[in-house]
Design a protein around this motif. Structure first.
Motif, mmCIF file in Angstrom:
data_model
loop_
_atom_site.group_PDB
_atom_site.id
_atom_site.type_symbol
_atom_site.label_atom_id
_atom_site.label_comp_id
_atom_site.label_asym_id
_atom_site.label_seq_id
_atom_site.Cartn_x
_atom_site.Cartn_y
_atom_site.Cartn_z
ATOM 1 N N GLU A 1 2.214 4.913 0.739
ATOM 2 C CA GLU A 1 2.005 5.798 1.877
ATOM 3 C C GLU A 1 1.533 7.159 1.392
ATOM 4 N N HIS A 49 6.566 7.596 -5.070
ATOM 5 C CA HIS A 49 6.631 6.230 -4.547
ATOM 6 C C HIS A 49 7.473 5.388 -5.497
ATOM 7 N N LYS A 108 0.089 12.918 4.617
ATOM 8 C CA LYS A 108 -0.927 13.327 5.587
ATOM 9 C C LYS A 108 -0.965 14.838 5.792
ATOM 10 N N GLU A 118 -7.968 5.205 0.206
ATOM 11 C CA GLU A 118 -7.162 6.292 0.763
ATOM 12 C C GLU A 118 -6.468 7.082 -0.343
ATOM 13 N N GLN A 171 0.842 -1.191 0.000
ATOM 14 C CA GLN A 171 0.000 0.000 0.000
ATOM 15 C C GLN A 171 0.881 1.248 0.000
#
Length: 205
Positions: free
Chosen positions: A51, A184, A54, A194, A49
């Motif tokens: 990241e 990534h 945030k 998400e 997954q």
């Protein structure tokens, strides 16, 4: 009868299991498609997954810009036209550097295709699937064979190391101001909720 008995003695569970392992390892080494399929199954159980950032997206992108004319980044689109990355200001740009022979690239492609299908009608989002081998014929043949609808681009200039240092797959997301807000290296499941929420948020910021 003695011959059959000898064969049965050799076909122990241990030997059969060893043979299966050998075949599996050879398939993983020799077939990018098979290795990609195995990795896809691992992704389905929640591994790999990406990241998602945030914090505030502008803070995350400090110093990495696509809008510097001194270092223009060019791509050739599916119609063979040259596009300037700096001209895409106002759009959220998803860039994936990949190759047809790369098992991790193959493994993550279904998730990217699924993500693309959900955003393809959104004029504020742009997808660039960049074939690092610069072989449009081969990469488009791959997309057609797999029934992926992803648009294939090829590099038309050098790519800064801040964008791709050589590892593939490498995935970037640029915000509407041309700032890289996500990077990534390695495969990832980009169809998860998400990541989709992250991409949607960028279109309205």
């Amino acid at each position: 009868m003695d011959y059959i008995m000898k064969i049965k003695e050799k076909l122990t569970l241990s030997n059969i299991f060893t043979g299966i392992i050998v075949i599996f390892v050879l398939a993983m080494l020799l077939s990018p498609d098979f290795k990609g399929l195995m990795t896809q199954n691992l992704m389905k159980i929640g591994l790999f997954q990406p990241e998602v950032p945030k914090g505030p997206t502008d803070e995350l992108a400090a110093g990495i810009s696509a809008n510097s004319k001194s270092e223009e980044i060019l791509f050739k689109n599916p119609d063979g036209e040259i596009i300037e990355l700096s001209d895409q200001k106002g759009k959220v740009v998803f860039i994936n550097f990949w190759a047809t022979w790369c098992p991790p690239c193959i493994a993550e492609m279904p998730s990217i295709n699924k993500l693309y299908s959900e955003f393809r009608d959104n004029e504020k989002v742009m997808f660039l699937m960049v074939d690092v081998d610069n072989n449009r014929t081969s990469s488009q043949k791959f997309m057609d064979k797999k029934k992926f609808e992803l648009p294939v681009y090829t590099p038309a200039s050098s790519i800064p190391s801040s964008y791709m240092s050589g590892a593939i797959p490498t995935t970037l997301v640029l915000n509407k101001y041309g700032k890289v807000v996500f990077k990534h290296e390695g495969m990832g499941d980009f169809s998860n909720e998400e990541f989709k929420t992250f991409l949607t948020k960028l279109t309205i910021e």
